[in-house]
Design a protein around this motif. Structure first.
Motif, PDB file in Angstrom:
ATOM      1  N   LYS A  94      -7.989 -31.593  16.547  1.00  0.00           N
ATOM      2  CA  LYS A  94      -9.000 -32.065  15.584  1.00  0.00           C
ATOM      3  C   LYS A  94      -8.510 -33.309  14.845  1.00  0.00           C
ATOM      4  O   LYS A  94      -7.313 -33.458  14.580  1.00  0.00           O
ATOM      5  CB  LYS A  94      -9.303 -30.966  14.552  1.00  0.00           C
ATOM      6  CG  LYS A  94      -9.656 -29.614  15.166  1.00  0.00           C
ATOM      7  CD  LYS A  94     -10.919 -29.676  15.987  1.00  0.00           C
ATOM      8  CE  LYS A  94     -11.179 -28.392  16.739  1.00  0.00           C
ATOM      9  NZ  LYS A  94     -12.211 -28.521  17.771  1.00  0.00           N
ATOM     10  N   ASN A  95      -9.452 -34.162  14.473  1.00  0.00           N
ATOM     11  CA  ASN A  95      -9.138 -35.311  13.616  1.00  0.00           C
ATOM     12  C   ASN A  95      -9.189 -34.917  12.145  1.00  0.00           C
ATOM     13  O   ASN A  95      -8.472 -35.492  11.335  1.00  0.00           O
ATOM     14  CB  ASN A  95     -10.140 -36.454  13.845  1.00  0.00           C
ATOM     15  CG  ASN A  95     -10.138 -36.935  15.275  1.00  0.00           C
ATOM     16  OD1 ASN A  95     -11.025 -36.605  16.065  1.00  0.00           O
ATOM     17  ND2 ASN A  95      -9.118 -37.692  15.633  1.00  0.00           N
ATOM     18  N   SER A 119     -14.674 -40.544  19.792  1.00  0.00           N
ATOM     19  CA  SER A 119     -15.399 -39.318  19.445  1.00  0.00           C
ATOM     20  C   SER A 119     -14.548 -38.518  18.448  1.00  0.00           C
ATOM     21  O   SER A 119     -13.342 -38.379  18.644  1.00  0.00           O
ATOM     22  CB  SER A 119     -15.644 -38.511  20.727  1.00  0.00           C
ATOM     23  OG  SER A 119     -16.378 -37.366  20.410  1.00  0.00           O
ATOM     24  N   TRP A 122     -13.261 -29.563  12.209  1.00  0.00           N
ATOM     25  CA  TRP A 122     -13.226 -28.100  12.136  1.00  0.00           C
ATOM     26  C   TRP A 122     -13.449 -27.674  10.692  1.00  0.00           C
ATOM     27  O   TRP A 122     -12.720 -28.099   9.808  1.00  0.00           O
ATOM     28  CB  TRP A 122     -11.872 -27.604  12.646  1.00  0.00           C
ATOM     29  CG  TRP A 122     -11.662 -26.127  12.641  1.00  0.00           C
ATOM     30  CD1 TRP A 122     -12.574 -25.142  12.390  1.00  0.00           C
ATOM     31  CD2 TRP A 122     -10.409 -25.446  12.893  1.00  0.00           C
ATOM     32  NE1 TRP A 122     -11.987 -23.908  12.486  1.00  0.00           N
ATOM     33  CE2 TRP A 122     -10.660 -24.064  12.794  1.00  0.00           C
ATOM     34  CE3 TRP A 122      -9.120 -25.888  13.207  1.00  0.00           C
ATOM     35  CZ2 TRP A 122      -9.655 -23.120  12.983  1.00  0.00           C
ATOM     36  CZ3 TRP A 122      -8.125 -24.946  13.398  1.00  0.00           C
ATOM     37  CH2 TRP A 122      -8.404 -23.571  13.289  1.00  0.00           C
ATOM     38  N   THR A 177      -9.416 -27.962  21.548  1.00  0.00           N
ATOM     39  CA  THR A 177      -9.229 -29.409  21.342  1.00  0.00           C
ATOM     40  C   THR A 177      -8.482 -29.673  20.039  1.00  0.00           C
ATOM     41  O   THR A 177      -8.564 -28.892  19.096  1.00  0.00           O
ATOM     42  CB  THR A 177     -10.592 -30.125  21.246  1.00  0.00           C
ATOM     43  OG1 THR A 177     -11.360 -29.453  20.255  1.00  0.00           O
ATOM     44  CG2 THR A 177     -11.327 -30.159  22.556  1.00  0.00           C
ATOM     45  N   PHE A 213     -19.514 -36.956  17.903  1.00  0.00           N
ATOM     46  CA  PHE A 213     -18.647 -36.058  17.126  1.00  0.00           C
ATOM     47  C   PHE A 213     -19.009 -34.625  17.479  1.00  0.00           C
ATOM     48  O   PHE A 213     -20.107 -34.354  17.979  1.00  0.00           O
ATOM     49  CB  PHE A 213     -18.826 -36.299  15.617  1.00  0.00           C
ATOM     50  CG  PHE A 213     -20.168 -35.881  15.070  1.00  0.00           C
ATOM     51  CD1 PHE A 213     -20.366 -34.628  14.507  1.00  0.00           C
ATOM     52  CD2 PHE A 213     -21.255 -36.749  15.131  1.00  0.00           C
ATOM     53  CE1 PHE A 213     -21.601 -34.242  14.013  1.00  0.00           C
ATOM     54  CE2 PHE A 213     -22.497 -36.365  14.638  1.00  0.00           C
ATOM     55  CZ  PHE A 213     -22.669 -35.115  14.075  1.00  0.00           C
ATOM     56  N   SER A 214     -18.068 -33.715  17.231  1.00  0.00           N
ATOM     57  CA  SER A 214     -18.437 -32.307  17.357  1.00  0.00           C
ATOM     58  C   SER A 214     -17.694 -31.488  16.307  1.00  0.00           C
ATOM     59  O   SER A 214     -16.583 -31.846  15.900  1.00  0.00           O
ATOM     60  CB  SER A 214     -18.189 -31.787  18.776  1.00  0.00           C
ATOM     61  OG  SER A 214     -16.845 -31.564  18.952  1.00  0.00           O
ATOM     62  N   GLU A 235     -13.464 -35.144  16.325  1.00  0.00           N
ATOM     63  CA  GLU A 235     -13.481 -33.674  16.391  1.00  0.00           C
ATOM     64  C   GLU A 235     -13.174 -33.124  15.004  1.00  0.00           C
ATOM     65  O   GLU A 235     -12.155 -33.491  14.401  1.00  0.00           O
ATOM     66  CB  GLU A 235     -12.387 -33.169  17.343  1.00  0.00           C
ATOM     67  CG  GLU A 235     -12.510 -33.656  18.778  1.00  0.00           C
ATOM     68  CD  GLU A 235     -13.544 -32.871  19.569  1.00  0.00           C
ATOM     69  OE1 GLU A 235     -13.880 -31.735  19.151  1.00  0.00           O
ATOM     70  OE2 GLU A 235     -14.013 -33.392  20.586  1.00  0.00           O
ATOM     71  N   LYS A 252     -24.953 -29.843  16.529  1.00  0.00           N
ATOM     72  CA  LYS A 252     -23.625 -30.466  16.518  1.00  0.00           C
ATOM     73  C   LYS A 252     -22.539 -29.501  16.048  1.00  0.00           C
ATOM     74  O   LYS A 252     -21.364 -29.840  16.044  1.00  0.00           O
ATOM     75  CB  LYS A 252     -23.612 -31.715  15.619  1.00  0.00           C
ATOM     76  CG  LYS A 252     -24.538 -32.821  16.055  1.00  0.00           C
ATOM     77  CD  LYS A 252     -24.317 -33.261  17.482  1.00  0.00           C
ATOM     78  CE  LYS A 252     -23.135 -34.165  17.683  1.00  0.00           C
ATOM     79  NZ  LYS A 252     -22.984 -34.542  19.112  1.00  0.00           N
ATOM     80  N   LEU A 303     -16.455 -27.675  15.012  1.00  0.00           N
ATOM     81  CA  LEU A 303     -16.229 -26.243  15.202  1.00  0.00           C
ATOM     82  C   LEU A 303     -16.276 -25.613  13.816  1.00  0.00           C
ATOM     83  O   LEU A 303     -15.704 -26.167  12.865  1.00  0.00           O
ATOM     84  CB  LEU A 303     -14.849 -26.023  15.830  1.00  0.00           C
ATOM     85  CG  LEU A 303     -14.361 -24.572  15.856  1.00  0.00           C
ATOM     86  CD1 LEU A 303     -15.195 -23.734  16.834  1.00  0.00           C
ATOM     87  CD2 LEU A 303     -12.879 -24.515  16.246  1.00  0.00           C
ATOM     88  N   TYR A 334     -10.314 -43.377  17.872  1.00  0.00           N
ATOM     89  CA  TYR A 334     -11.004 -42.300  18.603  1.00  0.00           C
ATOM     90  C   TYR A 334     -12.498 -42.613  18.724  1.00  0.00           C
ATOM     91  O   TYR A 334     -13.182 -42.713  17.711  1.00  0.00           O
ATOM     92  CB  TYR A 334     -10.845 -40.967  17.874  1.00  0.00           C
ATOM     93  CG  TYR A 334      -9.427 -40.466  17.799  1.00  0.00           C
ATOM     94  CD1 TYR A 334      -8.915 -39.608  18.781  1.00  0.00           C
ATOM     95  CD2 TYR A 334      -8.590 -40.872  16.764  1.00  0.00           C
ATOM     96  CE1 TYR A 334      -7.603 -39.164  18.710  1.00  0.00           C
ATOM     97  CE2 TYR A 334      -7.275 -40.425  16.691  1.00  0.00           C
ATOM     98  CZ  TYR A 334      -6.790 -39.567  17.668  1.00  0.00           C
ATOM     99  OH  TYR A 334      -5.499 -39.124  17.598  1.00  0.00           O
TER     100      TYR A 334
END
Ligand SMILES: C[S@@+](CC[C@H](N)C(=O)[O-])C[C@H]1O[C@@H](n2cnc3c(N)ncnc32)[C@H](O)[C@@H]1O
Length: 289
Positions: free
Chosen positions: A228-229, A117, A121, A226, A152-153, A119, A209, A155, A115
């Motif tokens: 999540k990883n 990017s 949480w 989305t 990266f992002s 993700e 971020k 939540l 990946y």
């Protein structure tokens, strides 16, 4: 304090929560928030609700119960405020730091192969220390592994609106960062100039971020757009009974990619649950395809 206010305060602090009143509140909380509410919690609930009675200038719990359970917008608003005082929000930066070591040394190098990017949480994020720690760990990973991932992002969700407000503000007492290395503090925190009340704030990039949202684990499903990883859900399930824990984890991992990682709190377990997860470290789980 004038005479009238001190009389009022005396009334308020004498208000006692009867078993029946406690049951009414306890049943509501258990059903709608998931938190177990045995009899032993009565004194805790009574003392935490004093704050609401004082704020509303209500002098007894019968009136408070009528107020909070009135079927209208005012009642809805008070339910959210009652949840704010009932939930336990203890948290800290780099709490259970073995999770962040695992993330850096095992999870991220593996995720980065597939990946570009990442993700993440932070579910049950409380006042924000956990998602901001994740933001720091991600930036450190990118700094020390150039080109491994592009972005990266994060939540971050919680049921408590009071905690989410604190988290968005991202201002913390200086003591909260005393165990963080000088280098990390310098890179990611800003210091207030006020010597009497020294505070720190996460820098704008680290804050930017993380996106915050209110989410109740008791909802039938979570509207998360989305996959999540990595999902952190730490030190919240402990307050729920076993069937609720299993149902929450099942809903959470719907949003985890196959091979993605779930981190639970140090005393939380999936033992005896029928879930597509395998244990890969202490309270660390990987989603099976
Ligand atoms: C003890 S804190 C844990 C914070 C952080 N994850 C950590 O480990 O440091 C537990 C959090 O769970 C949240 N919580 C309790 N019930 C919840 C629910 N039904 N849905 C979402 N969050 C909930 C509380 O508001 C609180 O902020």
């Amino acid at each position: 304090m004038d005479k009238k206010s001190s009389e009022k305060l005396a009334i308020l602090t004498n208000a006692e929560l009867t078993n029946e009143q406690f049951q009414r509140i306890a049943n509501f909380i258990q059903k709608n928030v998931g938190i177990k509410m045995p009899e032993q919690k009565k004194i805790m609930v009574q003392s935490r609700l004093y704050a609401r009675l004082k704020e509303l200038k209500i002098s007894n719990f019968d009136d408070y119960i009528d107020y909070v359970f009135q079927q209208n917008a005012q009642g809805e608003e008070e339910i959210a405020l009652m949840i704010n005082v009932i939930t336990t929000n203890l948290t800290s930066f780099f709490r259970e730091s073995n999770h962040f070591d695992f993330m850096t040394n095992v999870a991220l190098p593996e995720i980065a192969k597939e990946y570009p990017s990442v993700e993440l949480w932070s579910a049950a994020c409380s006042s924000g220390e956990e998602p901001y720690t994740i933001s720091i760990v991600m930036q450190e990973f990118m700094r020390t592994h150039p080109n491994a991932i592009r972005d990266f992002s994060i939540l971050a969700t919680d049921i408590s609106s009071r905690m989410l407000d604190k988290a968005i503000n991202a201002v913390y007492p200086m003591e909260s960062v005393e165990n963080i290395s000088y280098d990390l503090k310098k890179r990611y925190f800003l210091r207030s100039k006020n010597k009497e009340n020294p505070l720190v704030r996460l820098n704008p990039y680290t804050r930017g971020k993380v996106k915050f949202d209110r989410l109740n684990f008791m909802d039938d499903d979570y509207s998360i757009s989305t996959s999540k990883n990595i999902i952190f859900c730490r030190n919240c399930l402990i307050y729920f009974d076993k069937p609720t824990q299993e149902s929450v984890i099942r809903k959470l991992i719907k949003h985890l990619v196959p091979g993605g990682y779930l981190f639970l709190g140090h005393s939380e377990t999936i033992f005896g649950m029928d879930l597509p997860l395998k244990t890969v470290g202490p309270t660390i789980f990987k989603k099976i395809d």
